[in-house]
Design a protein around this motif. Structure first.
Motif, mmCIF file in Angstrom:
data_model
loop_
_atom_site.group_PDB
_atom_site.id
_atom_site.type_symbol
_atom_site.label_atom_id
_atom_site.label_comp_id
_atom_site.label_asym_id
_atom_site.label_seq_id
_atom_site.Cartn_x
_atom_site.Cartn_y
_atom_site.Cartn_z
ATOM 1 N N ALA A 63 -5.101 1.180 5.562
ATOM 2 C CA ALA A 63 -4.140 1.364 4.467
ATOM 3 C C ALA A 63 -4.830 2.078 3.311
ATOM 4 O O ALA A 63 -6.058 2.017 3.175
ATOM 5 N N VAL A 64 -4.054 2.803 2.528
ATOM 6 C CA VAL A 64 -4.563 3.450 1.310
ATOM 7 C C VAL A 64 -3.651 3.020 0.161
ATOM 8 O O VAL A 64 -2.428 3.173 0.234
ATOM 9 N N GLU A 65 -4.269 2.467 -0.890
ATOM 10 C CA GLU A 65 -3.491 2.050 -2.071
ATOM 11 C C GLU A 65 -3.279 3.240 -2.998
ATOM 12 O O GLU A 65 -4.044 4.210 -2.955
ATOM 13 N N ALA A 66 -2.280 3.162 -3.853
ATOM 14 C CA ALA A 66 -2.063 4.208 -4.864
ATOM 15 C C ALA A 66 -3.313 4.324 -5.734
ATOM 16 O O ALA A 66 -3.890 3.309 -6.126
ATOM 17 N N GLY A 67 -3.736 5.556 -5.995
ATOM 18 C CA GLY A 67 -4.888 5.785 -6.862
ATOM 19 C C GLY A 67 -6.233 5.503 -6.219
ATOM 20 O O GLY A 67 -7.256 5.524 -6.894
ATOM 21 N N PRO A 77 0.835 -1.213 0.000
ATOM 22 C CA PRO A 77 0.000 0.000 0.000
ATOM 23 C C PRO A 77 0.866 1.258 0.000
ATOM 24 O O PRO A 77 2.013 1.247 0.460
ATOM 25 N N LEU A 78 0.305 2.360 -0.529
ATOM 26 C CA LEU A 78 1.023 3.632 -0.512
ATOM 27 C C LEU A 78 1.150 4.141 0.921
ATOM 28 O O LEU A 78 2.219 4.574 1.360
ATOM 29 N N LEU A 79 0.054 4.045 1.669
ATOM 30 C CA LEU A 79 0.044 4.497 3.076
ATOM 31 C C LEU A 79 -0.423 3.349 3.959
ATOM 32 O O LEU A 79 -1.437 2.716 3.670
ATOM 33 N N GLU A 80 0.334 3.082 4.998
ATOM 34 C CA GLU A 80 -0.047 2.041 5.964
ATOM 35 C C GLU A 80 0.002 2.644 7.363
ATOM 36 O O GLU A 80 1.078 3.060 7.818
ATOM 37 N N VAL A 81 -1.138 2.691 8.009
ATOM 38 C CA VAL A 81 -1.201 3.213 9.379
ATOM 39 C C VAL A 81 -1.489 2.031 10.292
ATOM 40 O O VAL A 81 -2.451 1.294 10.065
#
Ligand code: SF4
Length: 320
Positions: A36-40, A2-6
């Motif tokens: 998590a937030v994936e690219a796009g 993932p682009l962002l992983e919290v």
């Protein structure tokens, strides 16, 4: 990846009766939040005011120091970064705010407000390129490049939000955190800005963490939705599932408040009693139990874990 992983993010603020006094407790603004937030991808973060969603957004872009947990961006732990290294990475994640007027310097022209970001990251070789890039950015958000020579007070709320988006785009970010970015706008202007955000996502492959109290806007824009209550995520999943078949009584109540155009709709309003409890002393058991219309005896003593119902779908309720 993932682009962002919290992971297990906590943000607690000490409660002090005076500046130099010892803390008398902590406001648990964010308590063990993971996502998590994936690219796009657009992930919507929704909840009433005071639920901790803005604190999550500010911690993600490192405007707030987390108390615990980790925030990884493109695999790198942001919480370990300081100084110049953090400033350099900030280019990749930007924030847009609810009130674009207060985030724009009234003494700077629109061109200089956008140009500041280019200057800080040395993204324009000379004044000619700087001017060209500012014009391109304004055009990309639907404004006339001539707007660069005017001041923020000369624009409407919707135009100012477009300027805020152009400034965020100046550094070519991969993730934009929007903190109620359309809440202060008229409904028709909201739709224009939401459509603009979707167009920019398609063109640039941007990821959004879209924070709002308005479930209707979040549903329209998001691929996945996280519902927050009292510092925790209580439900998450694909937008169509969370809004189509909400499992948590809090999500059901939020959704019941969304106006429906269909006159034959059977949806009835669930009115929650009482206010959101204090995050200094959250209730024992399920934090939602004092307001939950279907609470049982065990809800007052047992904390419901956030458990998976199916792949990608989670809920924190004993009855789900
Ligand atoms: Fe309501 Fe109990 Fe579910 Fe909490 S665990 S949301 S109080 S039913």
């Amino acid at each position: 990846m993932p682009l962002l992983e919290v992971e297990h993010l906590r943000v607690h603020f000490p409660v002090k009766p005076g500046l130099f006094a010892r803390p008398r407790g902590h406001v648990r603004a964010v308590d063990d939040v993971s996502f998590a937030v994936e690219a796009g991808e657009t992930v919507g973060l929704v909840g009433e005011s005071g639920c901790g969603k803005t604190t999550v957004g500010r911690a993600v872009v490192r405007l707030l120091e987390p108390t615990g947990g980790s925030i990884r961006f493109a695999g790198e732990d942001l919480t370990a970064l300081r100084g110049a290294a953090l400033r350099e990475r900030r280019r990749q994640f930007q924030m847009i705010f609810q009130d674009p007027f207060s985030s724009l310097n009234p003494r700077l022209t629109v061109g200089d407000s956008i140009g500041e970001a280019l200057d800080i990251h040395r993204l324009a070789a000379d004044r000619t390129e700087r001017r060209r890039r500012i014009g391109e950015l304004l055009a990309s958000v639907g404004l006339d490049p001539a707007a660069a020579d005017r001041y923020p007070h000369e624009f409407s709320g919707g135009q100012r939000q477009r300027i805020g988006i152009a400034r965020a785009l100046a550094v070519e970010p991969r993730l934009i955190v929007g903190d109620e970015p359309v809440s202060a706008l008229d409904v028709s202007v909201q739709a224009q800005v939401v459509n603009l955000l979707q167009d920019l996502q398609r063109e640039r492959g941007l990821a959004y963490l879209f924070i709002s109290h308005d479930l209707a806007v979040v549903e329209h824009l998001s691929h996945r939705i996280l519902v927050m209550y009292l510092g925790r995520i209580v439900e998450s999943g694909p937008a169509a599932d969370v809004c189509g078949t909400p499992k948590h009584p809090y999500t059901q109540a939020l959704l019941s408040a969304v106006p429906v155009v269909d006159p034959d709709s059977k949806r009835s309003r669930i009115v929650l009693s009482g206010d959101v409890p204090s995050p200094i002393q959250p209730p024992a058991g399920c934090p939602f139990h004092p307001r939950c219309p279907v609470a049982e005896a065990r809800c007052r003593t047992e904390v419901p874990p956030l458990h998976s119902l199916e792949p990608g779908r989670q809920v924190a309720c004993h009855l789900a």
